[in-house]
Motif scaffolding. Structure first.
Motif, PDB file in Angstrom:
ATOM      1  N   SER A  49       6.628   7.714   2.133  1.00  0.00           N
ATOM      2  CA  SER A  49       5.609   7.273   1.169  1.00  0.00           C
ATOM      3  C   SER A  49       5.466   5.748   1.208  1.00  0.00           C
ATOM      4  N   HIS A  50       6.581   5.027   1.318  1.00  0.00           N
ATOM      5  CA  HIS A  50       6.491   3.564   1.411  1.00  0.00           C
ATOM      6  C   HIS A  50       5.848   3.123   2.725  1.00  0.00           C
ATOM      7  N   TRP A  51       6.117   3.822   3.815  1.00  0.00           N
ATOM      8  CA  TRP A  51       5.509   3.475   5.099  1.00  0.00           C
ATOM      9  C   TRP A  51       3.982   3.584   5.017  1.00  0.00           C
ATOM     10  N   TRP A  52       3.509   4.667   4.413  1.00  0.00           N
ATOM     11  CA  TRP A  52       2.059   4.852   4.289  1.00  0.00           C
ATOM     12  C   TRP A  52       1.453   3.861   3.297  1.00  0.00           C
ATOM     13  N   MET A  53       2.190   3.498   2.251  1.00  0.00           N
ATOM     14  CA  MET A  53       1.710   2.449   1.351  1.00  0.00           C
ATOM     15  C   MET A  53       1.564   1.135   2.122  1.00  0.00           C
ATOM     16  N   PHE A  54       2.528   0.861   2.979  1.00  0.00           N
ATOM     17  CA  PHE A  54       2.461  -0.329   3.829  1.00  0.00           C
ATOM     18  C   PHE A  54       1.222  -0.273   4.716  1.00  0.00           C
ATOM     19  N   LYS A  55       0.961   0.890   5.312  1.00  0.00           N
ATOM     20  CA  LYS A  55      -0.206   1.037   6.196  1.00  0.00           C
ATOM     21  C   LYS A  55      -1.517   0.786   5.443  1.00  0.00           C
ATOM     22  N   VAL A  56      -1.621   1.324   4.233  1.00  0.00           N
ATOM     23  CA  VAL A  56      -2.833   1.105   3.434  1.00  0.00           C
ATOM     24  C   VAL A  56      -2.970  -0.385   3.113  1.00  0.00           C
ATOM     25  N   ALA A  57      -1.876  -1.005   2.699  1.00  0.00           N
ATOM     26  CA  ALA A  57      -1.907  -2.436   2.374  1.00  0.00           C
ATOM     27  C   ALA A  57      -2.311  -3.259   3.597  1.00  0.00           C
ATOM     28  N   TRP A  58      -1.797  -2.890   4.759  1.00  0.00           N
ATOM     29  CA  TRP A  58      -2.120  -3.604   6.001  1.00  0.00           C
ATOM     30  C   TRP A  58      -3.614  -3.503   6.313  1.00  0.00           C
ATOM     31  N   ARG A  59      -4.157  -2.313   6.176  1.00  0.00           N
ATOM     32  CA  ARG A  59      -5.586  -2.119   6.459  1.00  0.00           C
ATOM     33  C   ARG A  59      -6.458  -2.917   5.503  1.00  0.00           C
ATOM     34  N   GLN A  60      -5.973  -3.144   4.293  1.00  0.00           N
ATOM     35  CA  GLN A  60      -6.723  -3.907   3.297  1.00  0.00           C
ATOM     36  C   GLN A  60      -6.401  -5.396   3.345  1.00  0.00           C
ATOM     37  N   ARG A  61      -5.414  -5.766   4.130  1.00  0.00           N
ATOM     38  CA  ARG A  61      -4.930  -7.147   4.193  1.00  0.00           C
ATOM     39  C   ARG A  61      -4.503  -7.644   2.804  1.00  0.00           C
ATOM     40  N   ASP A  62      -3.833  -6.749   2.072  1.00  0.00           N
ATOM     41  CA  ASP A  62      -3.307  -7.051   0.748  1.00  0.00           C
ATOM     42  C   ASP A  62      -1.889  -7.595   0.940  1.00  0.00           C
ATOM     43  N   TRP A  63      -1.772  -8.910   1.046  1.00  0.00           N
ATOM     44  CA  TRP A  63      -0.506  -9.550   1.409  1.00  0.00           C
ATOM     45  C   TRP A  63       0.579  -9.327   0.370  1.00  0.00           C
ATOM     46  N   HIS A  64       0.218  -9.272  -0.898  1.00  0.00           N
ATOM     47  CA  HIS A  64       1.207  -8.991  -1.950  1.00  0.00           C
ATOM     48  C   HIS A  64       1.805  -7.593  -1.749  1.00  0.00           C
ATOM     49  N   GLU A  65       0.947  -6.613  -1.497  1.00  0.00           N
ATOM     50  CA  GLU A  65       1.431  -5.240  -1.302  1.00  0.00           C
ATOM     51  C   GLU A  65       2.178  -5.103   0.023  1.00  0.00           C
ATOM     52  N   ILE A  66       1.713  -5.769   1.056  1.00  0.00           N
ATOM     53  CA  ILE A  66       2.417  -5.726   2.355  1.00  0.00           C
ATOM     54  C   ILE A  66       3.852  -6.210   2.170  1.00  0.00           C
ATOM     55  N   ARG A  67       4.004  -7.364   1.516  1.00  0.00           N
ATOM     56  CA  ARG A  67       5.345  -7.913   1.286  1.00  0.00           C
ATOM     57  C   ARG A  67       6.179  -6.958   0.434  1.00  0.00           C
TER      58      ARG A  67
END
Length: 113
Positions: A49-67
């Motif tokens: 679940s965290h890996w996919w959250m990371f993927k969504v954040a990456w696609r959105q370029r949401d740096w806070h969520e990526i970190r």
């Protein structure tokens, strides 16, 4: 993980993947938060679940969520079997240590009777 909980986790993850493929980022992330609640006591499911959250954040370029997800991934690998804050949705917008109420729509899947 109880079979009913595993089925609910798998269904929710499939829905999240479909939303991801359709580039429906908000819907995908909301579904991943539900999957996180359902799977957080399983190392595999919690980490997934965290890996996919990371993927969504990456696609959105949401740096806070990526970190936030980058930091939560190793914690999920190491802590899932030891301690997790029940009901925590797993996003970077909440403390990774904060227990939260489990939504009624998920509670019935988490009972182990």
């Amino acid at each position: 993980m109880h079979p009913r909980q595993r089925r609910a986790f798998q269904y929710t993850m499939n829905q999240a993947r479909n939303a991801y493929q359709a580039e429906q980022w908000s819907e995908a992330f909301a579904l991943l938060e539900q999957a996180h609640i359902l799977g957080q006591r399983s190392t595999r499911a919690h980490t997934l679940s965290h890996w996919w959250m990371f993927k969504v954040a990456w696609r959105q370029r949401d740096w806070h969520e990526i970190r936030g997800q980058w930091l939560r991934l190793p914690a999920a690998l190491l802590m899932s079997r030891l301690w997790v804050p029940e009901g925590n949705t797993g996003g970077a917008n909440v403390s990774p240590l904060k227990p939260m109420p489990i939504p009624a729509s998920l509670k019935m899947h988490m009972e182990t009777r």
